[in-house]
Write an enzyme that holds these catalytic residues in place. Sequence first.
Site, short mmCIF file in Angstrom:
data_model
loop_
_atom_site.label_atom_id
_atom_site.label_comp_id
_atom_site.label_asym_id
_atom_site.label_seq_id
_atom_site.Cartn_x
_atom_site.Cartn_y
_atom_site.Cartn_z
CG HIS A 50 45.32 39.17 42.97
ND1 HIS A 50 44.99 37.96 42.40
CD2 HIS A 50 44.67 39.20 44.17
CE1 HIS A 50 44.18 37.29 43.21
NE2 HIS A 50 43.98 38.02 44.28
CG PHE B 84 35.64 40.02 40.40
CD1 PHE B 84 35.14 39.49 39.21
CD2 PHE B 84 34.80 40.11 41.48
CE1 PHE B 84 33.82 39.07 39.12
CE2 PHE B 84 33.48 39.70 41.40
CZ PHE B 84 32.98 39.18 40.22
CB CYS B 85 42.54 39.70 39.83
SG CYS B 85 42.75 38.66 38.37
CB ALA B 86 39.94 41.32 44.48
CB CYS C 265 41.17 34.93 39.32
SG CYS C 265 40.78 36.61 38.83
#
Length: 458
Positions: free
Chosen positions: A129, A375-377, A395
Amino acid sequence: MSVSTAATDQSICAPLPVLGKDVTVPLVTGGEVTYAALDYAASAPALQRVWDDVAAYAPYYGSVHRGAGYLSQLSTDLFENSRTVVADFLGCRAEDQVVFTRSTTDSLNLLAAVLPADCQVFVYETEHHASLLPWRDARVTYLNAPRTPAQAVETLERALADRDPYGPALVCVTGASNVTGELWPVKELAAAAHAHGARIVLDAAQLAPHHPVDIAELDVDWIAFSGHKLYAPFGSGVLAGRADWLQAAEPYLAGGGASRKVARRTDGGVDVDWHTTAARHEAGSPNVIGVYSIASACKALTEAGFDNLVAREQRLVAGVRAGLAEVPEVRVLSLFGDDAPRVGVISFVVDGWNSSHFAAALSAEYGIGVRDGLFCAHPLIRTLLGSDPQDPGECGAPEAEPGERSLNAIRVSFGAGTPDEHVERFVRAVKELVREGAQWKYRTEGGRCVPDRGAAQV
């Protein structure tokens, strides 16, 4: 499976000393064990060398750039020398600038703030992100997840060739995925970008701690990374690269340090002459200790020898992957396939397990710290798990109870400070949990899966 080294391998490289290597943690089943920190992709432990350097400097701490006193002058020299160390570590070109920021996220938001008018940004949906989200004031083209490195280059070339109007453009790409650990074809993507008149910024947050990064050799325009993933304490980051867009834009933050001259006008307003050096985007009192810690980490990794560090890490990666391959219920997540080169970051799911439940059991029953979540993805995890884009999932905060299916995964990550025993314990724990189940009952509390302290053992 064992990842123990032969005597010849031991001579290549030992783990670098890091803080916390002897910390013990309690187990829910009783007793204590040395903590196995296997969450390097989130934040790597600080190198002992870095901590010692910072402690040695601390009594001499002073304000930089404008102080006449000895400590201020010493701190200024240390701060600016750190800029030179980082530039050397990254292989910066003579005309490049090194700007100190708070993090990779801050670095990329800084770059987003200085984009020229009508700049179009191209970013893969596979990005963290920090790379995916800063471009709010630009025209953004999100590229679908490629399944091979060659497809990544082809996808970018088509998108750049089709852009209309043909104006300034920026490509943002990771060097190593924070989810799969896979290396991206950065040099080829840079060539494709430049062939179509675009620039490229490399998110090296996961690459720089594991692998040499050379801005000139890769031919990228900028590199961004964070200190806290490079074995330095929190709160500092770097944006290094071309100076022209940085010099042409208004300062990222307005204030002292960014301004060279400020004068009142006759009409009552204020005229400002901004710096054209990196100071233009470093307003306010800088994080001198954070900057120095990054420089110390750069020196430590360089002196240890990246070839040796990479060789040892690749042996650990191979051992963990081989151990997980022995468990049919485990599915390792990958974009480019089993043969893709990667750093020490591996994400997986386990059939029949909520990933948060599995990670909680690793911590509570084995003293192993990993990460679970998206995982902020988020778009990448949904692609890898074959989930609908609208499926729930947050997340690091799963909504499912233990035992229920959840849209999240487990990530194990390691690096220069990881002892062999930690990854060996991890592989054994995965096998035992899958084979025998957890020894304790768990419940969801505050969005996290935790041991149920009021329950008896299973």
